[in-house]
Write a protein that holds these residues in place. Structure first.
Motif, short mmCIF file in Angstrom:
data_model
loop_
_atom_site.label_atom_id
_atom_site.label_comp_id
_atom_site.label_asym_id
_atom_site.label_seq_id
_atom_site.Cartn_x
_atom_site.Cartn_y
_atom_site.Cartn_z
N CYS A 1 0.86 -1.18 0.00
CA CYS A 1 0.00 0.00 0.00
C CYS A 1 0.89 1.23 0.00
N SER A 2 0.49 2.25 -0.76
CA SER A 2 1.29 3.48 -0.82
C SER A 2 0.39 4.70 -0.83
N SER A 3 0.78 5.72 -0.10
CA SER A 3 0.16 7.04 -0.20
C SER A 3 1.13 8.03 -0.84
N GLN A 4 2.24 7.51 -1.38
CA GLN A 4 3.29 8.33 -2.00
C GLN A 4 3.50 7.92 -3.46
N GLY A 5 2.42 7.59 -4.14
CA GLY A 5 2.51 7.26 -5.54
C GLY A 5 3.03 5.85 -5.78
N LEU A 6 3.32 5.57 -7.04
CA LEU A 6 3.82 4.25 -7.40
C LEU A 6 5.16 3.95 -6.74
N ASN A 7 5.94 4.98 -6.46
CA ASN A 7 7.24 4.75 -5.83
C ASN A 7 7.12 4.10 -4.47
N GLY A 8 6.05 4.39 -3.74
CA GLY A 8 5.87 3.75 -2.45
C GLY A 8 5.69 2.25 -2.59
N LEU A 9 4.98 1.84 -3.65
CA LEU A 9 4.85 0.40 -3.91
C LEU A 9 6.19 -0.20 -4.30
N GLY A 10 6.88 0.48 -5.21
CA GLY A 10 8.18 -0.03 -5.64
C GLY A 10 9.15 -0.17 -4.48
N ALA A 11 9.17 0.80 -3.59
CA ALA A 11 10.07 0.74 -2.44
C ALA A 11 9.74 -0.46 -1.56
N ALA A 12 8.44 -0.72 -1.35
CA ALA A 12 8.04 -1.85 -0.50
C ALA A 12 8.42 -3.18 -1.16
N PHE A 13 8.11 -3.34 -2.44
CA PHE A 13 8.43 -4.60 -3.11
C PHE A 13 9.93 -4.81 -3.24
N GLN A 14 10.68 -3.74 -3.56
CA GLN A 14 12.14 -3.88 -3.64
C GLN A 14 12.71 -4.33 -2.30
N ARG A 15 12.30 -3.68 -1.25
CA ARG A 15 12.79 -4.02 0.09
C ARG A 15 12.42 -5.45 0.47
N ASP A 16 11.18 -5.85 0.16
CA ASP A 16 10.72 -7.18 0.54
C ASP A 16 11.49 -8.27 -0.19
N LEU A 17 11.66 -8.11 -1.50
CA LEU A 17 12.41 -9.11 -2.25
C LEU A 17 13.86 -9.20 -1.79
N ARG A 18 14.49 -8.06 -1.64
CA ARG A 18 15.91 -8.05 -1.29
C ARG A 18 16.17 -8.52 0.13
N ASP A 19 15.33 -8.11 1.08
CA ASP A 19 15.63 -8.33 2.49
C ASP A 19 14.88 -9.49 3.12
N ARG A 20 13.82 -9.98 2.48
CA ARG A 20 13.07 -11.11 3.07
C ARG A 20 13.04 -12.32 2.14
N VAL A 21 12.68 -12.11 0.88
CA VAL A 21 12.44 -13.23 -0.03
C VAL A 21 13.74 -13.92 -0.44
N VAL A 22 14.70 -13.16 -0.95
CA VAL A 22 15.96 -13.75 -1.41
C VAL A 22 16.77 -14.22 -0.21
N GLN A 23 17.25 -15.44 -0.30
CA GLN A 23 18.09 -16.02 0.76
C GLN A 23 19.54 -16.02 0.27
N TRP A 24 20.26 -14.97 0.62
CA TRP A 24 21.62 -14.79 0.11
C TRP A 24 22.59 -15.79 0.74
N PRO A 25 23.48 -16.41 -0.04
CA PRO A 25 24.53 -17.24 0.56
C PRO A 25 25.43 -16.46 1.51
N ASP A 26 25.70 -15.22 1.14
CA ASP A 26 26.51 -14.34 1.99
C ASP A 26 26.03 -12.91 1.73
N ALA A 27 25.14 -12.45 2.59
CA ALA A 27 24.52 -11.14 2.36
C ALA A 27 25.53 -10.00 2.40
N ALA A 28 26.67 -10.22 3.06
CA ALA A 28 27.67 -9.16 3.17
C ALA A 28 28.58 -9.08 1.95
N ARG A 29 28.54 -10.09 1.09
CA ARG A 29 29.43 -10.11 -0.08
C ARG A 29 28.95 -9.10 -1.11
N PRO A 30 29.81 -8.22 -1.59
CA PRO A 30 29.38 -7.25 -2.61
C PRO A 30 28.90 -7.97 -3.87
#
Length: 687
Positions: A257-286
């Motif tokens: 849900c966003s009250s800041q336009g489409l970017n609010g949705l994009g920010a939520a989905f980007q954060r969710d995929l990167r920080d919750r969904v993807v299981q990184w072998p080594d999250a600290a590795r560049p």
């Protein structure tokens, strides 16, 4: 009875009067003191002429046979095909902080709806159905949500080398039905939907969004009922459950849900995929700079050629070398050997060890291409096991290949042993996992099978990263990204095409998982010839790599590519962990976005001039996501890319500017005149 579930900026409230619960509110966060009883009362509709004496509930699973006029949330039958029309009654709720499960029962069936508030700001919803006897499921929707009464739908359409087109559709009585029946999330109808409020832009307005986390065929129903209510349903493709069973479940439905336009949705989905969904072998590795050899050599593998290209790639800043299709079986073209995952000793008499030693000596790691779900009729595997093929024997081939039936445990075991043997013999830290064939039948068991295979390989080889490629962007969803770490957004390395594809995909995908490569001077998919600076900066917007014969580079091109690569590596610690914000450009010839650091203390603007502007001079470009009262110093990173026609006193060509966030977001910045296929790059730091 009433319940609510909340996360950052979003509330879902539910109620029941004895039947399957229904959503009475989905939108921006409600006050903690909101009286849910009153909210439920406020949601009650009137009755008028031409209607039944009671309005059927638009529940979490609208029931067929209950006089509901719209698309039902489930279609069931007994094992022998006799239609099953149970009358569910609410049974019980299980609640915990951030978790809610609502159970309803009928005739030996338990229908459960699960809601979870995630720390990333999304809410996930899932439906399970259990039976005391085998039944058939034709359709089972994830928890059904009401749609708002204003605005429009934005969903996604695409094709090979033309993914992620945003399609805007006004609401109207009836159904907008989109169904992917190709056995993967698909170029054509990937499983996303945005419900944009009236006047919503990238940077302002209200919007809701849904993402169905499933890599097989799926179905989306957005329906306006005759009474005016609106509903949205997502689930597996119709008929995808081909066998009777006692337990069925949908994939997760991820909502934002966003009250800041489409970017609010994009920010939520980007954060969710990167920080919750993807299981990184080594999250600290560049995130490493890739080199992929496909558009350099195709199937023509020669050790000396690839070693020379690897040397050039490392000198330009590459950190991972990926050997693509052509290393196995007798693979000289795409007509043979899929399924035979053993080394082609004609090309590699000593295996891959000499090439890998050379790659490692240059400081790069090594990746390898596979396409395990597929088989060529001209292969040892197919000759030995023709019964392992999915679908009818007389089906049309796709790219000269068939699909293996991943629902069969023996097929998964064979593939696991073959792929695992290669990963055990060679020091491989990356797999490009391809999928170049549409499925001949719709079968959810195929998707569960590939999930199982990848899950087993990840347990056995936990340090290996996997890229999801499906003729480019044909399988991009949270279901596959829960098992992989990168997506190949498109087979098009045309930077003009990529500029638009990446821009639209940013509504759903973070930069860290979105592969983007600098392609050949003469593009292999469009025929266009584009400047190196533009090609390099477009790739630098996402997870950067190269995919060309590096021996073609002129000295100037190599210097430019090396300079942009060095910039990307110097900034990836914050860009890959930041948020992409699409900018509302007043010039349709300019596609622009910002990447903002997690701390908000720095940003970079990418403004791509895709074509010639209609007006003479550039229009101001308004930024987004800044603190209005803070001061920011903005610097044009690449003034050397100004064409000779840019001869005026544009301030940013000469020196940095320091302006408030308010000025940058309202007045904006003036960039120099640009030729088509120019990317302006502006860096900003909070003063």
């Amino acid at each position: 009875m009433h319940w609510r579930i909340d996360t950052q900026g979003q509330t879902i409230a539910l109620a029941t009067e004895g039947g399957i619960p229904e959503v009475i509110y989905w939108g921006p966060s409600l006050p903690e003191a909101e009286d849910l009883g009153q909210l439920a009362l406020a949601a009650r509709n009137d009755i008028t002429g031409g209607m039944l004496d009671k309005l059927p509930s638009l529940s979490l699973s609208p029931e067929p046979g209950r006089a509901f006029q719209g698309q039902p949330g489930h279609m069931l039958a007994e094992a022998d095909g006799t239609p099953l029309l149970p009358a569910f009654r609410f049974d019980r709720a299980e609640a915990a902080p951030g978790r809610l499960t609502l159970h309803s029962r009928a005739e030996g069936l338990t229908l459960s709806h699960h809601l979870r508030a995630e720390d990333t700001g999304v809410i996930t919803l899932q439906t399970t159905l259990q039976s005391d006897r085998p039944i058939r499921v034709q359709w089972l929707a994830a928890p059904v949500l009401p749609a708002p009464q204003q605005g429009e739908m934005i969903d996604v359409h695409g094709k090979w080398i033309g993914e992620f087109h945003l399609i805007r559709t006004p609401w109207a009585p009836g159904i907008r039905l989109r169904e992917a029946r190709t056995g993967r999330s698909g170029h054509e109808h990937p499983p996303y939907l945005i419900l944009a409020g009236e006047g919503c832009t990238n940077t302002a307005g209200a919007a809701l969004a849904l993402h169905y986390a499933w890599s097989g065929g799926h179905r989306m129903v957005a329906e306006e009922l005759p009474d005016g209510r609106r509903q949205v349903q997502f689930g597996h493709a119709l008929g995808a459950e081909t066998e009777p069973g006692t337990r069925f479940q949908t994939a997760e439905l991820i909502v934002a849900c966003s009250s800041q336009g489409l970017n609010g949705l994009g920010a939520a989905f980007q954060r969710d995929l990167r920080d919750r969904v993807v299981q990184w072998p080594d999250a600290a590795r560049p995130r490493p700079v890739h080199y992929n050899c496909w558009e350099a050599v195709y199937f023509d593998h020669k050790l000396d050629t690839l070693a020379e290209i690897a040397t050039r790639a490392a000198a330009l800043g590459a950190e991972r070398f990926v050997l693509d299709d052509g290393w196995f079986g007798r693979r000289d073209d795409d007509t043979s050997s899929l399924g035979d995952w053993t080394m082609d000793r004609r090309k590699w008499p000593q295996g891959l060890h000499p090439l890998i030693r050379h790659v490692h000596s240059l400081g790069m790691t090594f990746g390898l291409w596979f396409e395990p779900e597929m088989v060529n009729p001209d292969s040892d595997l197919f000759r030995a096991h023709p019964d392992w093929m999915l679908g009818p024997r007389d089906q049309i081939t796709g790219r000269q290949q068939m699909v293996l039936n991943l629902a069969l445990p023996e097929v998964r075991e064979n593939l696991f042993q073959q792929v695992s043997a290669i990963l055990q013999e060679y020091p491989i830290d990356y797999i490009k996992w391809d999928h170049n064939r549409l499925l001949p039948v719709v079968d959810a068991a195929q998707t569960r099978g590939i999930y199982d295979l990848i899950d087993r390989l990840r347990v056995a080889h936990p340090g290996v990263e996997i890229e999801s490629c499906a003729s480019g962007g044909g399988r991009i969803d949270a279901g596959i990204l829960a098992r992989t770490h990168r997506v190949w957004l498109s087979d098009s390395n045309d930077a003009l095409e990529r500029l638009r594809i990446q821009h639209d995909a940013a509504l759903f995908l973070p930069a860290a998982v979105t592969g983007s490569h600098v392609g050949p001077r003469h593009c292999h998919t469009s025929g266009r010839v584009l400047p190196m600076a533009f090609r390099a900066w477009v790739a630098a917007q996402r997870h950067m790599g190269f995919e060309m014969d590096l021996r073609e580079l002129t000295e100037d091109e190599a210097l430019t590519l090396g300079r942009v690569t060095s910039w990307w590596k110097a900034n990836r610690d914050w860009t890959m962990a930041g948020t992409i914000l699409r900018l509302d450009s007043d010039d349709p010839a300019v596609t622009a976005e910002m990447q903002v650091s997690a701390a908000g203390d720095r940003f970079v603007v990418f403004a791509g001039q895709a074509e010639t502007s209609r007006q003479i001079l550039p229009r101001p470009l308004r930024l987004a996501g800044l603190e209005p009262g803070a001061r920011y110093t903005v610097t044009l990173t690449n003034p050397e890319d100004a064409p000779r026609q840019s001869r005026g006193p544009t301030a940013m060509k000469a020196a940095p500017l320091t302006l408030t966030g308010q000025a940058l977001m309202t007045r904006g910045i003036l960039l120099p005149v640009a030729w088509p296929a120019t990317m302006w790059v502006v860096e900003g730091r909070k003063a």
